[in-house]
Structure formats: C-alpha cells, structure tokens
Design an enzyme around this catalytic site. Structure first.
Site, PDB file in Angstrom:
ATOM      1  N   CYS A  74     131.515  31.970  46.596  1.00  0.00           N
ATOM      2  CA  CYS A  74     131.943  33.319  46.717  1.00  0.00           C
ATOM      3  C   CYS A  74     130.460  34.588  45.793  1.00  0.00           C
ATOM      4  CB  CYS A  74     133.299  33.805  45.434  1.00  0.00           C
ATOM      5  SG  CYS A  74     133.957  35.336  45.990  1.00  0.00           S
ATOM      6  N   HIS A 157     130.253  29.193  57.420  1.00  0.00           N
ATOM      7  CA  HIS A 157     130.824  30.636  57.852  1.00  0.00           C
ATOM      8  C   HIS A 157     130.755  30.425  59.635  1.00  0.00           C
ATOM      9  CE1 HIS A 157     131.200  33.107  54.835  1.00  0.00           C
ATOM     10  NE2 HIS A 157     130.605  32.118  53.990  1.00  0.00           N
ATOM     11  N   CYS A 215     132.534  40.799  51.939  1.00  0.00           N
ATOM     12  CA  CYS A 215     132.278  39.059  51.726  1.00  0.00           C
ATOM     13  C   CYS A 215     130.697  38.913  51.158  1.00  0.00           C
ATOM     14  CB  CYS A 215     132.399  38.319  53.125  1.00  0.00           C
ATOM     15  SG  CYS A 215     132.447  36.886  52.647  1.00  0.00           S
TER      16      CYS A 215
HETATM   17  N1  LIG Z   1     137.087  33.341  51.435  1.00  0.00           N
HETATM   18  C1  LIG Z   1     135.920  32.472  50.950  1.00  0.00           C
HETATM   19  C2  LIG Z   1     135.642  32.613  49.750  1.00  0.00           C
HETATM   20  C3  LIG Z   1     135.199  33.958  48.957  1.00  0.00           C
HETATM   21  C4  LIG Z   1     134.416  34.584  49.855  1.00  0.00           C
HETATM   22  C5  LIG Z   1     133.309  36.084  49.680  1.00  0.00           C
HETATM   23  N2  LIG Z   1     135.025  36.982  48.936  1.00  0.00           N
HETATM   24  C6  LIG Z   1     132.587  36.245  49.364  1.00  0.00           C
HETATM   25  O1  LIG Z   1     131.966  37.330  48.079  1.00  0.00           O
HETATM   26  O2  LIG Z   1     131.638  35.337  49.461  1.00  0.00           O
HETATM   27  C7  LIG Z   1     135.785  31.166  51.737  1.00  0.00           C
HETATM   28  O3  LIG Z   1     136.879  30.134  51.020  1.00  0.00           O
HETATM   29  O4  LIG Z   1     134.817  30.209  51.859  1.00  0.00           O
END
Ligand SMILES: N[C@H](CCC[C@H](N)C(=O)O)C(=O)O
Length: 276
Positions: A74, A157, A215
C-alpha cells in the site's frame, strides 16, 4: 480495550492506523473490516497496524482492505507510516517492512514523502495470473476496455489504457475486472489516460476497496506499464482524483513514489465495540 488511532491519508486515500509496536492487538480480519466500514465503523480505504519492525526496519506495516483481505503493498499508507516514524525519530528517513519487502522512505525538502517501492514483478506467475500470458498484453476485455498490461508491486495490478477516462463507468466495470478468473488473487484495476509522456491521468478500482481517490502502488504500476508499452517516459506525474504523485522507474529497476501525506485526526477506539 480502548486504544488510540490515527486517521491519515495520502491524496485522500485514507487509513485508520493502529500502533501494535508495544503490544500485540486483537485484530481479526472481521474486526479490521468492521472498523474500516464507513457506515458503522471509523471508515477508511485500508486498515493499517504498525508492528515491531525487527532488525533493519523501523516498523512492520500490516495492510488490510475494508473487505478484511490482507494486501502485500500500500504505497500511500507506506508514506504515511514512514512519516510517523520520521516524526518520532527526528530523522529524514525510515524503512517500512511489509510482507513484500523493506521499503526505504525519506522526507523531501518540500515536505512530501518519497518511498522506494522496489522493483515491479513482470512475469505472469508473479502478478499472479491463472495461466501463462504476455503481461504486456493480457487477453482480457470487458465493457468497452481491453488489452491491459499487468505487473506486481507487491500486489497485483492490471492497467488499461483508454482515450477518455470520463467515458468509463468504472464503478460498473471495476468489480467485473477485479474478480476476473485470470486473477487468482483478484487484482487492482487501473485506468490510464496518457496526457503526455511525462503526465498520466489515473483512476483505480482497488482490490477489496473499490474506487479510491488515490492508489500509490497503482500509480507505480501505471507508470511501469505505460513505460513498458512505450506510452510514457520512465518518470511522470500521475494525476489521480485526489491529487498528484511523482513516479520514477529508476535504471536499477526500483520504482520511487513521492507525494503528500497528512493526519486528518486522532482519537480513541474501543476494539471490543467491534466483532472479534
Ligand atoms: N487494495 C490494494 C491495497 C492498497 C493499495 C493502495 N491503497 C496503495 O496506495 O497502494 C490491494 O489489495 O492490493
């Protein structure tokens, strides 16, 4: 058990941060999800617990999405907790340990925080995908978008390149793509409009969280995938709904991400008010 919490965000991607470095906290996936719920809990995009870092790291960061699932990365929360560690130490650097590795971070003269997110993983098994495929051109199409690229930044991703973000109904197509069988661990779905070789516009449907204002790992993946496709330089501003991140994919393979962090408020939370 009543303990302090901190509500932080990076460009509006917001986090409830608990500190378990002094003593373990009884945090189950269900309790994390309940606290993250914006209707019946405090509300956040990710639920973050700081744990002891061990040798070579200032702290360990455990990441949970609002659906209770644990994530390997994250980027925005990394920058937030690194900022906390630097405030405590008075130093301009901190290393945040995650399940995906150690992430060195630093505060820049302009007050933003930059994190080294490490190198992306580009192979289909590392993303991961359910079957062998060219991660530069995935055999995936849904509701008017197709041909994404994919990589892992410690979390999966897929990045779609589109001519006009405003024309997309991301709230409708995001979950379809997040849960596509090609992604055995699901995936974060980024939609990119290339404005210039050094400027991308990005909206992310996050795995386990849905639409967020920003994100960080998604911005890293978007830059990497755009550069791999020859659509951008290896350094660009990524403009998300919540603001801009500066991303650079260094020649050594590491991806750096810089941007603002903030504490919105602090408070106390009674963990026993939420399901065990
Ligand atoms: N939902 C993402 C985690 C948070 C990623 C995002 N909030 C960031 O700033 O990288 C996952 O399950 O891989």
């Amino acid at each position: 058990m009543i303990i302090p919490f901190r509500k932080m965000h990076g460009l509006g991607n917001d986090f409830v941060v608990l500190d378990a470095r002094g003593a373990a906290l009884p945090i189950s996936p269900a309790r994390a999800a309940a606290i993250a719920d914006r209707r019946t809990g405090i509300g956040c995009d990710q639920f973050i617990v700081m744990e002891p870092g061990g040798a070579g790291a200032d702290l360990f960061m455990r990441i949970r999405n609002p659906d209770g699932s644990e994530a390997g990365a994250c980027g925005n929360a990394t920058r937030c907790v690194a900022s906390l560690a630097m405030d405590e130490s008075g130093l301009d650097g901190a290393t945040v340990r995650t399940v995906a590795g150690d992430l060195p971070s630093e505060r820049l003269p302009d007050g933003t925080v930059r994190v080294d997110m490490g190198a992306p993983a580009l192979g289909w098994q590392a993303v991961p995908l359910a079957r062998e495929a060219d991660t530069l051109h995935l055999p995936l199409a849904a509701a008017g978008v197709s041909d994404p690229a994919a990589c892992s930044m410690g979390n999966p991703h897929a990045t779609f390149f589109v001519p006009d973000l405003a024309a997309l109904d991301i709230a409708r197509i995001g979950p379809l793509l997040e849960h596509d069988p090609l992604f055995p661990d699901r995936a974060n779905i980024g939609f990119v409009q290339v404005l210039a070789p050094d400027h991308l516009r990005l909206v992310v449907w996050e795995r386990g969280a849905g639409l967020t204002l920003a994100c960080g790992s998604g911005a890293c993946a978007a830059l990497v995938n755009a550069a791999r496709r020859g659509l951008s330089a290896r350094e660009a501003t990524v403009s998300l709904p919540g603001g801009d991140l500066r991303i650079a994919w260094r020649d050594d393979g590491h991806v750096l991400m810089a941007g603002a962090v903030a504490t919105a408020f602090t408070g106390m939370v009674d963990l026993d008010a939420f399901p065990a």
